[in-house]
Design a protein around this motif. Structure first.
Motif, PDB file in Angstrom:
ATOM      1  N   PHE A 204       0.850  -1.182   0.000  1.00  0.00           N
ATOM      2  CA  PHE A 204       0.000   0.000   0.000  1.00  0.00           C
ATOM      3  C   PHE A 204       0.895   1.244   0.000  1.00  0.00           C
ATOM      4  N   SER A 205       0.701   2.108  -0.983  1.00  0.00           N
ATOM      5  CA  SER A 205       1.586   3.250  -1.176  1.00  0.00           C
ATOM      6  C   SER A 205       0.784   4.547  -1.285  1.00  0.00           C
ATOM      7  N   LEU A 239      -7.159   4.205   3.094  1.00  0.00           N
ATOM      8  CA  LEU A 239      -6.195   3.145   3.389  1.00  0.00           C
ATOM      9  C   LEU A 239      -6.828   2.053   4.236  1.00  0.00           C
ATOM     10  N   LEU A 243      -7.150  -1.883   3.269  1.00  0.00           N
ATOM     11  CA  LEU A 243      -6.582  -2.918   4.136  1.00  0.00           C
ATOM     12  C   LEU A 243      -7.650  -3.938   4.545  1.00  0.00           C
ATOM     13  N   LYS A 251       1.243  -7.807   4.380  1.00  0.00           N
ATOM     14  CA  LYS A 251       0.878  -6.432   4.027  1.00  0.00           C
ATOM     15  C   LYS A 251       2.016  -5.483   4.396  1.00  0.00           C
ATOM     16  N   VAL A 253       2.837  -1.132   4.274  1.00  0.00           N
ATOM     17  CA  VAL A 253       2.439   0.245   3.972  1.00  0.00           C
ATOM     18  C   VAL A 253       3.712   1.080   3.897  1.00  0.00           C
ATOM     19  N   THR A 255       5.277   5.022   3.010  1.00  0.00           N
ATOM     20  CA  THR A 255       4.904   6.428   2.853  1.00  0.00           C
ATOM     21  C   THR A 255       6.093   7.336   3.117  1.00  0.00           C
ATOM     22  N   LEU A 271      -1.458   6.033  11.236  1.00  0.00           N
ATOM     23  CA  LEU A 271      -0.778   4.900  10.611  1.00  0.00           C
ATOM     24  C   LEU A 271      -0.401   3.843  11.645  1.00  0.00           C
TER      25      LEU A 271
END
Length: 475
Positions: A204-205, A239, A243, A251, A253, A255, A271
């Motif tokens: 996830f970006s 997000l 998810l 997973k 993430v 950032t 986050l």
């Protein structure tokens, strides 16, 4: 989704399995430092001279000169190859005494603390160059890794409150190495030659992540081991939804912590809360936060008191450290995996010893000279007070809309004596062209008053749009 508080155990076990597979394939790589004598300073931080206020030489980090030909080409937006200052014999034509140069105040650099001109750091690089020369001899895994590199890694791991650290030639290379190594985990753990879809990593970006993260993800995608999900910029609801609907176990993430074009912070607390709920690996690129944020310069995670919840922290030594290079602060297991599978690390020449020595001095100076962090945040408050623009960091993104408007504003500032570049596509989307202003610890209150006076002639502050708004400023 049920709470998953075993994210650390899960990722630890996956990394352990990947390392075991590398070991069985004889692909596990080791760093073996070459000992250079005399030894670098280890526990002698008092030998590094520091100061408790700005010194005259600090101003050289923001006071610059450009040649008259370069100045006029910039005003006319004429493409330049950079050879205007080179005479026919290939030597720089330095005629500043004859008025051939224009003096400018730099408001577009990333030397946030002004350490690029610090004499302690200059002495460190000179001493190392005199004693050991410049050449790094080879890549880190062959013969380019020394006791100097190891000392810098240890100091950065301590700064970031991580177990270990891996030096990379640049911050770009560091991000690439992490993304590619992540993609390799799936291949290493796959029972079959081609990994099953359920074994892939869900990555996830943030939509506005740095180009180095994006390019690293693209390389990982080519391995067919990751599924990529791009969430709206800093939108934690989006997000969370992505998810929750994702059925993949692994997973990640990733950032930026402080976004380089927008100047806004990633919502670190949210986050961390999502990490607790969904059990993902949290990776941040702290390029613009390291040394700028946090009481000791530990970065954005230190500022938000969540160092321990960030699993991998990527950073650079070319911004607030005033030097060059990149690093990955992480656990020893992750370091071993990345140094064994991160191609941008493996196949790059190691950083030269003098550069490493300078960076180590910068870590010490950056931590000790806390007045620099106070100064840069004072400048942020002053800019906010002078303009009424609610900025939140030293990176100020003033969106003016079209390319023509951005260039016109940049030219006006150039004529007024300020180096502020127009940011245009492809760096930013069409019709979101902007002036990117950066504040430094070595700017003064008077500098800001002059800059904002010049800005007020080409921008209406009341109508200004920061990058997280939709409108544009009127010129």
């Amino acid at each position: 989704m049920e709470n998953d508080n075993n994210y650390g155990d899960s990722w630890d076990s996956w990394v352990d399995e990947a390392l075991a597979k590398l070991h069985s394939l004889k692909l596990l790589r080791s760093l073996r430092p070459i000992n250079l004598s005399p030894q670098p300073h280890k526990n002698c931080e008092d030998e590094y001279q520091v100061f408790d206020e700005m010194q005259p030489w600090d101003r050289s980090s923001v006071e610059i000169s450009i040649s008259e030909p370069t100045f006029h080409k910039w005003l006319l937006d004429i493409p330049s190859s950079g050879d205007e200052d080179i005479s026919s014999n290939g030597v720089a034509d330095n005629k500043e005494a004859n008025g051939r140069f224009k003096k400018l105040l730099l408001f577009s650099g990333n030397d946030y603390l002004g350490l690029s001109s610090h004499p302690t750091i200059a002495r460190a690089v000179a001493k190392a160059a005199q004693e050991h020369g410049m050449g790094p001899r080879g890549s880190a895994l062959i013969c380019g890794y020394t006791n100097y590199h190891r000392l810098l890694e240890s100091s950065l791991a301590d700064l970031k409150k991580k177990e270990d650290c891996l030096l990379c030639p640049t911050g770009f290379a560091a991000n690439m190495a992490v993304m590619v190594a992540l993609g390799n985990i799936v291949s290493l753990l796959a029972a079959a030659e081609k990994p099953m879809k359920e074994d892939r990593i869900a990555l996830f970006s943030d939509a506005l992540n740095h180009a180095s993260i994006i390019d690293g993800i693209r390389l990982a995608e080519r391995q067919h081991t990751v599924d990529v999900f791009v969430y709206r910029h800093c939108d934690m609801s989006h997000l969370s939804s992505l998810l929750s609907s994702c059925e993949l176990k692994k997973k990640v993430v990733v950032t930026d912590s402080l976004f380089s074009m927008d100047g806004d912070f990633a919502p670190m607390i949210e986050l961390v809360n999502l990490r607790e709920r969904h059990g993902f690996l949290l990776v941040i690129d702290d390029a613009h936060g390291t040394f700028v944020c946090g009481k000791h310069g530990g970065g954005v995670a230190e500022e938000f008191n969540c160092d321990r919840q960030v699993d991998i922290c990527i950073g650079t030594l070319s911004k607030a450290a005033g030097c060059h290079g990149g690093f990955i602060a992480c656990s020893k297991k992750w370091k071993q995996l990345i140094q064994s599978r991160g191609r941008s690390f493996i196949f790059s020449t190691s950083s030269p010893v003098p550069i490493v020595a300078a960076a180590h001095a910068a870590v010490i100076v950056g931590k000790k000279e806390g007045w620099r962090r106070k100064a840069i945040w004072n400048r942020v408050q002053e800019f906010r007070a002078l303009t009424g623009i609610p900025i939140s960091s030293p990176i100020i993104s003033l969106i003016v809309g079209s390319e023509e408007k951005a260039l016109k504003a940049s030219r006006h500032l150039l004529k007024s004596g300020f180096h502020v570049t127009a940011i245009r596509p492809p760096t930013v989307p069409p019709n979101s062209c902007r002036l990117r202003v950066t504040l430094c610890a070595t700017h003064t209150t008077d500098d800001l008053k002059k800059l904002t006076a010049a800005l007020s002639c080409c921008i209406n502050f009341q109508d200004i749009s920061l990058c997280n708004a939709r409108g544009t400023a009127r010129l």
